[in-house]
Design a protein around this motif. Structure first.
Motif, PDB file in Angstrom:
ATOM      1  N   MET A   1       0.842  -1.165   0.000  1.00 46.25           N
ATOM      2  CA  MET A   1       0.000   0.000   0.000  1.00 46.25           C
ATOM      3  C   MET A   1       0.892   1.234   0.000  1.00 46.25           C
ATOM      4  SD  MET A   1      -2.917   1.527   2.584  1.00 46.25           S
ATOM      5  CE  MET A   1      -3.209  -0.031   3.260  1.00 46.25           C
ATOM      6  N   LYS A   2       0.459   2.263  -0.707  1.00 48.25           N
ATOM      7  CA  LYS A   2       1.120   3.567  -0.688  1.00 48.25           C
ATOM      8  C   LYS A   2       0.269   4.524   0.127  1.00 48.25           C
ATOM      9  CE  LYS A   2       4.766   3.307  -3.341  1.00 48.25           C
ATOM     10  NZ  LYS A   2       6.071   3.271  -2.727  1.00 48.25           N
ATOM     11  N   GLU A   3       0.943   5.325   0.944  1.00 50.83           N
ATOM     12  CA  GLU A   3       0.269   6.353   1.731  1.00 50.83           C
ATOM     13  C   GLU A   3       1.056   7.642   1.578  1.00 50.83           C
ATOM     14  OE1 GLU A   3      -0.923   7.424   6.345  1.00 50.83           O
ATOM     15  OE2 GLU A   3      -0.604   5.343   5.805  1.00 50.83           O
ATOM     16  N   THR A  32      -8.562   3.152  -3.940  1.00 51.74           N
ATOM     17  CA  THR A  32      -7.977   4.426  -3.529  1.00 51.74           C
ATOM     18  C   THR A  32      -8.893   5.165  -2.566  1.00 51.74           C
ATOM     19  OG1 THR A  32      -7.063   4.592  -5.754  1.00 51.74           O
ATOM     20  CG2 THR A  32      -7.030   6.584  -4.436  1.00 51.74           C
ATOM     21  N   LYS A  52      -4.342   7.174   0.043  1.00 50.51           N
ATOM     22  CA  LYS A  52      -3.872   5.794   0.180  1.00 50.51           C
ATOM     23  C   LYS A  52      -4.373   5.005  -1.008  1.00 50.51           C
ATOM     24  CE  LYS A  52      -3.805   5.200   5.192  1.00 50.51           C
ATOM     25  NZ  LYS A  52      -4.289   4.336   6.280  1.00 50.51           N
ATOM     26  N   TYR A  53      -3.530   4.136  -1.511  1.00 51.80           N
ATOM     27  CA  TYR A  53      -3.980   3.230  -2.566  1.00 51.80           C
ATOM     28  C   TYR A  53      -3.174   1.946  -2.529  1.00 51.80           C
ATOM     29  CZ  TYR A  53      -0.040   4.905  -5.443  1.00 51.80           C
ATOM     30  OH  TYR A  53       1.197   5.241  -5.919  1.00 51.80           O
ATOM     31  N   GLU A  54      -3.854   0.882  -2.906  1.00 52.71           N
ATOM     32  CA  GLU A  54      -3.194  -0.408  -3.022  1.00 52.71           C
ATOM     33  C   GLU A  54      -2.410  -0.427  -4.321  1.00 52.71           C
ATOM     34  OE1 GLU A  54      -2.617  -3.003  -1.180  1.00 52.71           O
ATOM     35  OE2 GLU A  54      -3.753  -2.216   0.508  1.00 52.71           O
ATOM     36  N   VAL A  61      -7.967  -0.910   0.682  1.00 53.25           N
ATOM     37  CA  VAL A  61      -7.433  -0.004   1.681  1.00 53.25           C
ATOM     38  C   VAL A  61      -8.349  -0.118   2.888  1.00 53.25           C
ATOM     39  CG1 VAL A  61      -6.912   2.392   2.254  1.00 53.25           C
ATOM     40  CG2 VAL A  61      -6.502   1.550  -0.065  1.00 53.25           C
ATOM     41  N   ALA A  69       3.050   6.977   6.544  1.00 53.08           N
ATOM     42  CA  ALA A  69       3.164   7.500   5.186  1.00 53.08           C
ATOM     43  C   ALA A  69       4.507   7.147   4.564  1.00 53.08           C
ATOM     44  CB  ALA A  69       2.967   9.006   5.188  1.00 53.08           C
TER      45      ALA A  69
END
Length: 180
Positions: A1-3, A32, A52-54, A61, A69
């Motif tokens: 995951m991105k944050e 998202t 946030k997105y996978e 998410v 983050a």
């Protein structure tokens, strides 16, 4: 995951910048979320958002709440309070126009300083400061490839009826991308 956290004062474009990133991820069919937060005044008060997105299609998410983050865009010095929400090794894109060069950061944090005010002003696009920072973020963290990110950004503003600013917005994004 991105944050990713984008933070600054109201009117600096941090909420819009977060929406652009969220749209980039959503256009790739990635789950998202975008969660804005701002003070009692729209311009001049504190503003931030979390995106946030996978990273893989089909992922979910769990929560839009700030956790750990991967990256922070800090448009001003008070925004650096969000370093407490960044994971070790996070990337921080700092507006050098508003944050002193003497500012210290936690060990292991990758700091990218650029004067988005100066870069946007050179383009005669003072409202493009957050897009300059967005370009720097995309390159520094490698969220998306340059052409995709640029086209998605232009599509975002076209959808909002602001296609007449396409050249200025693209130039602001490119200035940030190239400054890194």
């Amino acid at each position: 995951m991105k944050e990713i956290i984008l933070a600054g004062f109201g009117g600096q474009g941090v909420l819009t910048g977060g929406l652009v990133i969220a749209q980039m991820a959503a256009d790739r069919d990635l789950h998202t979320v975008w969660m804005p937060a701002y003070g009692p005044t729209m311009r001049g008060g504190k503003a931030n958002c979390v995106v946030k997105y996978e990273e893989a299609a089909g992922g979910r998410v769990g929560s839009p709440i700030m956790e750990e983050a991967d990256a922070l865009i800090a448009m001003n010095e008070p925004s650096l309070d969000y370093l407490a929400c960044c994971k070790p090794g996070a990337t921080v894109i700092v507006n050098a126009h508003s944050v002193p060069e003497t500012r210290t950061y936690p060990e292991g944090v990758k700091v990218v300083r650029l004067d988005c005010v100066e870069l946007a002003d050179k383009l005669d696009n003072p409202k493009g400061q957050s897009l300059v920072m967005l370009g720097a973020l995309i390159k520094s963290v490698g969220l998306f490839d340059r052409e995709y990110a640029r086209e998605s950004l232009l599509g975002f503003f076209e959808h909002k009826g602001k296609e007449k600013f396409a050249a200025l917005n693209a130039a602001a994004f490119d200035a940030g991308y190239d400054a890194v």
